[in-house]
Design an enzyme around this catalytic site. Structure first.
Site, PDB file in Angstrom:
ATOM      1  N   LYS A  94       1.724 -10.404   9.024  1.00 57.23           N
ATOM      2  CA  LYS A  94       2.928  -9.662   9.452  1.00 57.23           C
ATOM      3  C   LYS A  94       2.537  -8.363  10.157  1.00 57.23           C
ATOM      4  CE  LYS A  94       5.585 -11.728   5.720  1.00 57.23           C
ATOM      5  NZ  LYS A  94       4.449 -12.211   4.888  1.00 57.23           N
ATOM      6  N   CYS A 137       7.846 -14.169  -1.473  1.00 52.18           N
ATOM      7  CA  CYS A 137       7.874 -15.626  -1.265  1.00 52.18           C
ATOM      8  C   CYS A 137       8.125 -16.287  -2.624  1.00 52.18           C
ATOM      9  CB  CYS A 137       6.609 -16.132  -0.583  1.00 52.18           C
ATOM     10  SG  CYS A 137       5.082 -15.746  -1.434  1.00 52.18           S
TER      11      CYS A 137
HETATM   12  C1  LIG Z   1       2.329 -11.017  -0.383  1.00 55.39           C
HETATM   13  S1  LIG Z   1       0.756 -10.378  -0.052  1.00 55.39           S
HETATM   14  C2  LIG Z   1       0.978  -9.621   1.528  1.00 55.39           C
HETATM   15  C3  LIG Z   1       0.902 -10.587   2.693  1.00 55.39           C
HETATM   16  C4  LIG Z   1       0.871  -9.861   4.030  1.00 55.39           C
HETATM   17  N1  LIG Z   1       2.033  -9.014   4.202  1.00 55.39           N
HETATM   18  C5  LIG Z   1       0.813 -10.827   5.212  1.00 55.39           C
HETATM   19  O1  LIG Z   1       1.820 -11.118   5.833  1.00 55.39           O
HETATM   20  O2  LIG Z   1      -0.298 -11.286   5.520  1.00 55.39           O
HETATM   21  C6  LIG Z   1       0.697  -8.973  -1.105  1.00 55.39           C
HETATM   22  C7  LIG Z   1      -0.569  -8.139  -0.953  1.00 55.39           C
HETATM   23  O3  LIG Z   1      -0.417  -6.975  -1.770  1.00 55.39           O
HETATM   24  C8  LIG Z   1      -1.684  -6.639  -2.292  1.00 55.39           C
HETATM   25  N2  LIG Z   1      -1.454  -5.772  -3.467  1.00 55.39           N
HETATM   26  C9  LIG Z   1      -1.326  -6.127  -4.772  1.00 55.39           C
HETATM   27  N3  LIG Z   1      -1.041  -5.058  -5.536  1.00 55.39           N
HETATM   28  C10 LIG Z   1      -0.958  -3.992  -4.680  1.00 55.39           C
HETATM   29  C11 LIG Z   1      -0.677  -2.623  -4.857  1.00 55.39           C
HETATM   30  N4  LIG Z   1      -0.410  -2.116  -6.069  1.00 55.39           N
HETATM   31  N5  LIG Z   1      -0.672  -1.811  -3.772  1.00 55.39           N
HETATM   32  C12 LIG Z   1      -0.946  -2.312  -2.539  1.00 55.39           C
HETATM   33  N6  LIG Z   1      -1.230  -3.617  -2.306  1.00 55.39           N
HETATM   34  C13 LIG Z   1      -1.224  -4.450  -3.364  1.00 55.39           C
HETATM   35  C14 LIG Z   1      -2.296  -7.978  -2.610  1.00 55.39           C
HETATM   36  O4  LIG Z   1      -3.710  -7.859  -2.713  1.00 55.39           O
HETATM   37  C15 LIG Z   1      -1.838  -8.815  -1.422  1.00 55.39           C
HETATM   38  O5  LIG Z   1      -2.801  -8.784  -0.399  1.00 55.39           O
END
Ligand SMILES: C[S@@+](CC[C@H](N)C(=O)[O-])C[C@H]1O[C@@H](n2cnc3c(N)ncnc32)[C@H](O)[C@@H]1O
Length: 305
Positions: free
Chosen positions: A119, A233
């Site tokens: 994204k 998701c």
């Molecule tokens: C749903 S994925 C994001 C996908 C991304 N937006 C894309 O379209 O490629 C959520 C991401 O949040 C990260 N994450 C998890 N906990 C987090 C935190 N407390 N702060 C920031 N990022 C975090 C995860 O490692 C993961 O890469």
């Protein structure tokens, strides 16, 4: 469908329309869509090049792209055009997120949870590589594929940070914020090759608590006229409508209408014994039996005037 998946989703029978078609769709493999990266190439240039090599693309959502399927190609990630940054494999619903937020060129954007960067790179494309995107990702091991995606796709308006999204520093406001938060990922569950996580996973991991902190911090980081897209998701109302409802109760926030290129179902206003703000009808749920892709939830949020 496996019995594990059946029991995991049975609780949603009353909120998912045409539930038997929904269940059937979970037995189908998840299709691989991809986006043509217009930072590097235009569809009318790339399509004939691929056709010469016997690869015919099928358009998805709109006839002129940039979203396609290539049914004859086993893995888009093995194509030369992938390494050249012309293509990026991405779920259709995931592509819809950047289109809904629609960051304008030269704006200041925060992607709170950015890896692996689908994204972020799509937003950079919509902004024509202008302005500035902060692509935040907590985990170092996930920052590596994120940086790789951005470099491969020729994104040059983005810097990577590694804050806890829910504690992102309040020093700077943003015109657009994407909160694509960590979630239970139910929208990716299909029987082909994936085992659902046990139901209750989101509660055991306290995901909704973290998601509420993230959505509030995102909102606090918005400029006066700024807009945020909260996305997951998952189908789980406790990670979707309940989180947005929490924001509406604790901040001067409102749900903005969503004009998506593919219609979804409106969000729900009632779940188990909980009642949510009527404005939750403005949020959107995407289901795999309506749009053959990953199940998604989106809420577009602004400040009350
Ligand atoms: C749903 S994925 C994001 C996908 C991304 N937006 C894309 O379209 O490629 C959520 C991401 O949040 C990260 N994450 C998890 N906990 C987090 C935190 N407390 N702060 C920031 N990022 C975090 C995860 O490692 C993961 O890469």
């Amino acid at each position: 469908m496996s019995s594990a998946a059946e029991s995991a989703f049975e609780g949603y029978r009353d909120i998912i329309p045409d539930f038997s078609s929904f269940q059937e769709s979970l037995g189908q493999p998840l299709p691989v869509h991809f986006r043509i990266n217009r930072l590097k190439v235009q569809p009318h240039v790339l399509l004939p090049l691929l056709r010469e090599r016997g690869i015919t693309l099928q358009p998805a959502i709109t006839a002129d792209g940039p979203f396609f399927m290539a049914p004859q190609v086993e893995s888009v990630g093995r194509l030369l055009e992938y390494f050249l940054g012309y293509l990026h494999p991405q779920a259709l619903t995931s592509c819809i997120a950047a289109l809904v937020l629609s960051p304008k060129p030269s704006s200041f954007v925060l992607d709170m949870c950015a890896a692996p960067g689908g994204k972020t790179s799509h937003m950079a494309e919509l902004m024509g590589n202008t302005g500035l995107i902060i692509a935040n990702e907590l985990f170092t091991k996930r920052q590596i594929p994120l940086a790789h995606t951005l470099a491969r796709l020729g994104v040059s308006n983005t810097v990577v940070t590694g804050y806890q999204a829910q504690e992102f520093p309040l020093r700077q406001r943003f015109d657009y914020i994407l909160a694509d938060v960590p979630c239970s990922g139910e929208g990716r569950w299909r029987t082909a090759g994936r085992t659902p996580r046990p139901s209750g996973y989101h509660r055991a991991t306290k995901l909704p608590d973290m998601q509420k902190r993230m959505i509030c911090r995102g909102f606090d980081l918005l400029t006066e006229k700024g807009e945020m897209l909260y996305a997951t998701c998952t189908y789980n109302p406790e990670e979707n409508e309940a989180v947005v409802d929490f924001l509406l109760k604790h901040r001067k926030a409102r749900c903005l209408p969503i004009d998506a290129p593919f219609a979804g179902e409106p969000g729900i206003c009632e779940w188990k014994k909980e009642k949510y703000d009527k404005a939750l009808r403005r949020t959107v749920r995407f289901y795999p039996h309506r749009l053959d892709s990953v199940g998604f939830f989106m809420a577009r949020i602004g400040r009350t005037s």
